[in-house]
Design a protein around this motif. Structure first.
Motif, PDB file in Angstrom:
ATOM      1  N   ARG A   1       0.842  -1.202   0.000  1.00 31.11           N
ATOM      2  CA  ARG A   1       0.000   0.000   0.000  1.00 31.11           C
ATOM      3  C   ARG A   1       0.875   1.249   0.000  1.00 31.11           C
ATOM      4  O   ARG A   1       0.684   2.155  -0.815  1.00 31.11           O
ATOM      5  CB  ARG A   1      -0.942  -0.010   1.204  1.00 31.11           C
ATOM      6  N   GLU A   2       1.840   1.318   0.901  1.00 33.34           N
ATOM      7  CA  GLU A   2       2.740   2.474   0.968  1.00 33.34           C
ATOM      8  C   GLU A   2       3.562   2.602  -0.323  1.00 33.34           C
ATOM      9  O   GLU A   2       3.681   3.674  -0.902  1.00 33.34           O
ATOM     10  CB  GLU A   2       3.676   2.315   2.168  1.00 33.34           C
TER      11      GLU A   2
ATOM     12  N   PRO B   1      10.321  -6.046  -5.054  1.00 32.27           N
ATOM     13  CA  PRO B   1      10.569  -5.019  -4.028  1.00 32.27           C
ATOM     14  C   PRO B   1       9.456  -4.952  -2.972  1.00 32.27           C
ATOM     15  O   PRO B   1       9.732  -4.735  -1.789  1.00 32.27           O
ATOM     16  CB  PRO B   1      10.647  -3.720  -4.830  1.00 32.27           C
ATOM     17  N   ILE B   2       8.217  -5.164  -3.387  1.00 30.95           N
ATOM     18  CA  ILE B   2       7.111  -5.188  -2.425  1.00 30.95           C
ATOM     19  C   ILE B   2       7.286  -6.362  -1.464  1.00 30.95           C
ATOM     20  O   ILE B   2       7.155  -6.221  -0.245  1.00 30.95           O
ATOM     21  CB  ILE B   2       5.752  -5.258  -3.157  1.00 30.95           C
TER      22      ILE B   2
ATOM     23  N   ASP C   1      -7.229   5.229  -4.471  1.00 31.56           N
ATOM     24  CA  ASP C   1      -6.344   5.325  -5.640  1.00 31.56           C
ATOM     25  C   ASP C   1      -5.870   3.968  -6.151  1.00 31.56           C
ATOM     26  O   ASP C   1      -5.544   3.827  -7.323  1.00 31.56           O
ATOM     27  CB  ASP C   1      -5.086   6.144  -5.296  1.00 31.56           C
ATOM     28  N   LEU C   2      -5.788   2.977  -5.272  1.00 33.36           N
ATOM     29  CA  LEU C   2      -5.150   1.710  -5.627  1.00 33.36           C
ATOM     30  C   LEU C   2      -6.137   0.581  -5.911  1.00 33.36           C
ATOM     31  O   LEU C   2      -5.797  -0.375  -6.593  1.00 33.36           O
ATOM     32  CB  LEU C   2      -4.195   1.281  -4.511  1.00 33.36           C
ATOM     33  N   ARG C   3      -7.305   0.664  -5.389  1.00 28.87           N
ATOM     34  CA  ARG C   3      -8.288  -0.409  -5.573  1.00 28.87           C
ATOM     35  C   ARG C   3      -8.917  -0.282  -6.955  1.00 28.87           C
ATOM     36  O   ARG C   3      -9.385   0.792  -7.326  1.00 28.87           O
ATOM     37  CB  ARG C   3      -9.348  -0.336  -4.484  1.00 28.87           C
ATOM     38  N   ASP C   4      -8.933  -1.406  -7.681  1.00 32.08           N
ATOM     39  CA  ASP C   4      -9.356  -1.291  -9.082  1.00 32.08           C
ATOM     40  C   ASP C   4     -10.272  -2.394  -9.581  1.00 32.08           C
ATOM     41  O   ASP C   4     -10.557  -2.458 -10.767  1.00 32.08           O
ATOM     42  CB  ASP C   4      -8.119  -1.210  -9.976  1.00 32.08           C
TER      43      ASP C   4
END
Length: 188
Positions: free
Chosen positions: A46-47, A67-68, A137-140
């Motif tokens: 998330r960050e 990287p996540i 912003d991130l949920r799609d």
């Protein structure tokens, strides 16, 4: 890189909140950590992805997944050193594997897959989709909630993870999670 995906040994009970986006995982992780006077591990993705969105206007790409995963395990390993008997994880690498396969045509980097399957947890709480969708912003994928829930459940079954499905309102989910966690703690 491999060492950074590895879970450090610990005597803690580790619980993972697992499931599709916008199903109350973070809220529940915070509530459980407060109830058990311990730490919870936030979702590093998330960050990471929010910063990418702000900086570049881009969403998650395949090259972001390692990287996540590395960031997630760094957080988990760090917070495990400070936790009190139990560690609540808002996610794990198996979540990242499920998303990788869902978003990138069934592909998962072999290194990510290795540690998603190798790292161990005592109990997973699969969060149901019977709560309202909250956009950000991130949920799609608001129209693919059933499909995503099935992917998460299938992964838990396929890899023989111990899990409990949480449904109902926030209070009911928390009560069920506490009951199941207490059973686990009393068995140790």
């Amino acid at each position: 890189m491999e060492e950074k995906l590895k879970q450090q040994p610990s005597d803690l009970i580790k619980i993972v909140l697992f499931g599709p986006e916008s199903t109350g995982k973070t809220t529940l992780a915070k509530q459980l950590a407060k109830h058990y006077h311990t730490h919870w591990v936030p979702e590093y993705a998330r960050e990471y992805l929010q910063k990418k969105w702000y900086d570049e206007g881009k969403i998650c790409e395949l090259e972001d997944l390692l990287p996540i995963a590395k960031g997630q395990m760094a957080l988990e390993n760090q917070l495990a050193k400070r936790a009190n008997k139990i560690l609540i994880c808002d996610t794990d690498l198996l979540v990242t594997k499920v998303y990788s396969e869902a978003y990138f045509d069934d592909f998962c980097d072999p290194l990510l897959e290795k540690y998603a399957l190798q790292n161990t947890y005592d109990l997973y709480f699969l969060t149901g989709i019977d709560v309202p969708w909250v956009p950000d912003d991130l949920r799609d994928r608001p129209n693919e909630r059933v499909k995503m829930l099935n992917l998460f459940k299938t992964a838990l079954e396929k890899y023989q993870r111990t899990f409990v499905i949480l449904e109902g309102n926030q209070e009911k989910r928390l009560d069920t999670a506490i009951t199941e966690t207490d059973k686990l703690m009393n068995n140790d």
